[in-house]
Design a protein around this motif. Structure first.
Motif, PDB file in Angstrom:
ATOM      1  N   TYR A 197       0.844  -1.196   0.000  1.00  0.00           N
ATOM      2  CA  TYR A 197       0.000   0.000   0.000  1.00  0.00           C
ATOM      3  C   TYR A 197       0.874   1.238   0.000  1.00  0.00           C
ATOM      4  N   GLN A 198       0.435   2.254  -0.706  1.00  0.00           N
ATOM      5  CA  GLN A 198       1.150   3.523  -0.730  1.00  0.00           C
ATOM      6  C   GLN A 198       0.267   4.622  -0.167  1.00  0.00           C
ATOM      7  N   GLU A 199       0.891   5.697   0.260  1.00  0.00           N
ATOM      8  CA  GLU A 199       0.181   6.844   0.828  1.00  0.00           C
ATOM      9  C   GLU A 199       0.421   8.054  -0.066  1.00  0.00           C
ATOM     10  N   ARG A 200      -0.660   8.671  -0.541  1.00  0.00           N
ATOM     11  CA  ARG A 200      -0.560   9.855  -1.407  1.00  0.00           C
ATOM     12  C   ARG A 200      -1.761  10.755  -1.169  1.00  0.00           C
ATOM     13  N   LYS A 201      -1.657  11.994  -1.577  1.00  0.00           N
ATOM     14  CA  LYS A 201      -2.789  12.924  -1.577  1.00  0.00           C
ATOM     15  C   LYS A 201      -3.597  12.687  -2.852  1.00  0.00           C
ATOM     16  N   THR A 202      -4.920  12.730  -2.732  1.00  0.00           N
ATOM     17  CA  THR A 202      -5.765  12.495  -3.904  1.00  0.00           C
ATOM     18  C   THR A 202      -5.554  13.559  -4.976  1.00  0.00           C
ATOM     19  N   ASP A 203      -5.079  14.746  -4.601  1.00  0.00           N
ATOM     20  CA  ASP A 203      -4.779  15.797  -5.592  1.00  0.00           C
ATOM     21  C   ASP A 203      -3.684  15.342  -6.566  1.00  0.00           C
ATOM     22  N   ASN A 204      -2.824  14.414  -6.126  1.00  0.00           N
ATOM     23  CA  ASN A 204      -1.662  13.994  -6.923  1.00  0.00           C
ATOM     24  C   ASN A 204      -1.807  12.606  -7.539  1.00  0.00           C
ATOM     25  N   ILE A 205      -3.011  12.047  -7.508  1.00  0.00           N
ATOM     26  CA  ILE A 205      -3.227  10.723  -8.098  1.00  0.00           C
ATOM     27  C   ILE A 205      -4.055  10.908  -9.365  1.00  0.00           C
ATOM     28  N   GLU A 206      -3.542  10.416 -10.481  1.00  0.00           N
ATOM     29  CA  GLU A 206      -4.307  10.460 -11.726  1.00  0.00           C
ATOM     30  C   GLU A 206      -3.827   9.334 -12.628  1.00  0.00           C
ATOM     31  N   THR A 253     -15.409   0.156  -0.837  1.00  0.00           N
ATOM     32  CA  THR A 253     -15.314  -1.245  -1.227  1.00  0.00           C
ATOM     33  C   THR A 253     -16.612  -1.656  -1.900  1.00  0.00           C
ATOM     34  N   GLU A 254     -16.742  -2.923  -2.230  1.00  0.00           N
ATOM     35  CA  GLU A 254     -17.962  -3.448  -2.839  1.00  0.00           C
ATOM     36  C   GLU A 254     -18.349  -4.719  -2.115  1.00  0.00           C
ATOM     37  N   ALA A 255     -19.629  -5.083  -2.238  1.00  0.00           N
ATOM     38  CA  ALA A 255     -20.099  -6.277  -1.539  1.00  0.00           C
ATOM     39  C   ALA A 255     -21.371  -6.796  -2.179  1.00  0.00           C
ATOM     40  N   ASN A 256     -21.659  -8.067  -1.938  1.00  0.00           N
ATOM     41  CA  ASN A 256     -22.946  -8.659  -2.267  1.00  0.00           C
ATOM     42  C   ASN A 256     -23.328  -8.477  -3.733  1.00  0.00           C
ATOM     43  N   LEU A 257     -22.410  -8.806  -4.632  1.00  0.00           N
ATOM     44  CA  LEU A 257     -22.679  -8.653  -6.061  1.00  0.00           C
ATOM     45  C   LEU A 257     -23.472  -9.847  -6.577  1.00  0.00           C
ATOM     46  N   PHE A 258     -24.490  -9.558  -7.394  1.00  0.00           N
ATOM     47  CA  PHE A 258     -25.281 -10.589  -8.052  1.00  0.00           C
ATOM     48  C   PHE A 258     -25.222 -10.342  -9.546  1.00  0.00           C
ATOM     49  N   ASN A 259     -24.844 -11.342 -10.307  1.00  0.00           N
ATOM     50  CA  ASN A 259     -24.795 -11.231 -11.764  1.00  0.00           C
ATOM     51  C   ASN A 259     -23.891 -10.084 -12.220  1.00  0.00           C
ATOM     52  N   PHE A 260     -22.823  -9.847 -11.497  1.00  0.00           N
ATOM     53  CA  PHE A 260     -21.914  -8.746 -11.814  1.00  0.00           C
ATOM     54  C   PHE A 260     -20.521  -9.117 -11.329  1.00  0.00           C
ATOM     55  N   HIS A 261     -19.509  -8.811 -12.136  1.00  0.00           N
ATOM     56  CA  HIS A 261     -18.134  -9.137 -11.755  1.00  0.00           C
ATOM     57  C   HIS A 261     -17.614  -8.128 -10.736  1.00  0.00           C
ATOM     58  N   GLY A 262     -16.514  -8.421 -10.100  1.00  0.00           N
ATOM     59  CA  GLY A 262     -15.898  -7.493  -9.167  1.00  0.00           C
ATOM     60  C   GLY A 262     -15.353  -6.271  -9.887  1.00  0.00           C
ATOM     61  N   ALA A 263     -15.332  -5.161  -9.198  1.00  0.00           N
ATOM     62  CA  ALA A 263     -14.909  -3.901  -9.799  1.00  0.00           C
ATOM     63  C   ALA A 263     -13.512  -3.511  -9.349  1.00  0.00           C
ATOM     64  N   VAL A 264     -12.915  -2.619 -10.096  1.00  0.00           N
ATOM     65  CA  VAL A 264     -11.680  -1.957  -9.697  1.00  0.00           C
ATOM     66  C   VAL A 264     -11.953  -0.460  -9.720  1.00  0.00           C
ATOM     67  N   MET A 265     -11.068   0.288  -9.104  1.00  0.00           N
ATOM     68  CA  MET A 265     -11.229   1.742  -9.084  1.00  0.00           C
ATOM     69  C   MET A 265     -10.058   2.382  -9.807  1.00  0.00           C
ATOM     70  N   TYR A 266     -10.331   3.487 -10.482  1.00  0.00           N
ATOM     71  CA  TYR A 266      -9.306   4.269 -11.166  1.00  0.00           C
ATOM     72  C   TYR A 266      -9.399   5.705 -10.691  1.00  0.00           C
ATOM     73  N   CYS A 267      -8.272   6.348 -10.577  1.00  0.00           N
ATOM     74  CA  CYS A 267      -8.268   7.784 -10.310  1.00  0.00           C
ATOM     75  C   CYS A 267      -8.206   8.457 -11.677  1.00  0.00           C
ATOM     76  N   THR A 268      -9.349   8.955 -12.155  1.00  0.00           N
ATOM     77  CA  THR A 268      -9.451   9.496 -13.506  1.00  0.00           C
ATOM     78  C   THR A 268      -9.064  10.961 -13.586  1.00  0.00           C
ATOM     79  N   ALA A 269      -9.045  11.643 -12.450  1.00  0.00           N
ATOM     80  CA  ALA A 269      -8.651  13.052 -12.365  1.00  0.00           C
ATOM     81  C   ALA A 269      -8.263  13.313 -10.920  1.00  0.00           C
ATOM     82  N   PRO A 270      -7.532  14.381 -10.635  1.00  0.00           N
ATOM     83  CA  PRO A 270      -7.204  14.654  -9.238  1.00  0.00           C
ATOM     84  C   PRO A 270      -8.470  14.674  -8.366  1.00  0.00           C
TER      85      PRO A 270
END
Length: 197
Positions: free
Chosen positions: A144-153, A174-191
């Protein structure tokens, strides 16, 4: 008719608190787009952010014609019906003292294909994030790394990711209790903007 379910959770905790706090998720329309924000003890945690998914090349959450709260069989859940130009779906919200959970409920006759996600979480500036990032060669086991969300993209964030606002509020997505759906990932699309993918 069956429904496709997708559920996301946001857990909140204020540092140094001894008494129960209240988490609130507000769902609303902004320029025909379904949006939400989250507060904890009346302090902002998630600023105005998009709700929705892309199913069968149709953007659920955009071009909404009408939006209203509906009856729920569970008194602890607020349910909203969003009617789009080509689709209708529900957003169910449950609030706890220490977090919120929401899910999409999409009526379906037959198979559906989810092509993408437009749900995002916009954090206040100068929020600290702890997260594992890809490439994930051995599953989700990364440092795990530690960063400010302003600097993640443009980075991948493995759920659960943990955040600390300047107001001293911890949040974990996080995510939980998925039905008929795959697990998700998250992306930092902008600061400051984390989006499910």
């Amino acid at each position: 008719m069956k429904c496709i379910f997708y559920c996301a959770s946001l857990f909140l905790l204020a540092s140094g608190s001894v008494f129960a706090q209240k988490s609130r998720m507000n769902v609303f329309l902004q320029q025909n787009e379904l949006m939400f924000n989250v507060s904890y003890n009346n302090r902002p945690v998630i600023e105005n952010s998009s709700l929705g998914i892309i199913m069968d090349n149709c953007p659920y959450g955009k071009n909404i014609k009408s939006f209203s709260e509906t009856e729920s069989s569970d008194e602890s859940i607020r349910s909203y019906l969003a009617n789009g130009v080509h689709n209708s779906f529900y957003v169910d919200v449950k609030e706890f003292d220490d977090g919120i959970a929401f899910r999409y409920r999409i009526p379906a006759n037959g198979p559906k294909c989810v092509y993408g996600e437009s749900t995002s979480f916009v954090f206040p500036s100068n929020t600290t994030a702890w997260y594992a990032s890809g490439p994930f060669q051995y599953g989700w086991h990364q440092i795990y790394q530690e960063r400010k969300t302003d600097n993640i993209e443009g980075e991948l964030l493995a759920p659960p990711a943990t955040f600390l606002t300047q107001e001293g509020i911890y949040a974990a997505i996080t995510e939980a209790n998925l039905f008929n759906f795959h697990g998700a990932v998250m992306y930092c699309t902008a600061p400051n903007k984390i989006q499910f993918g």
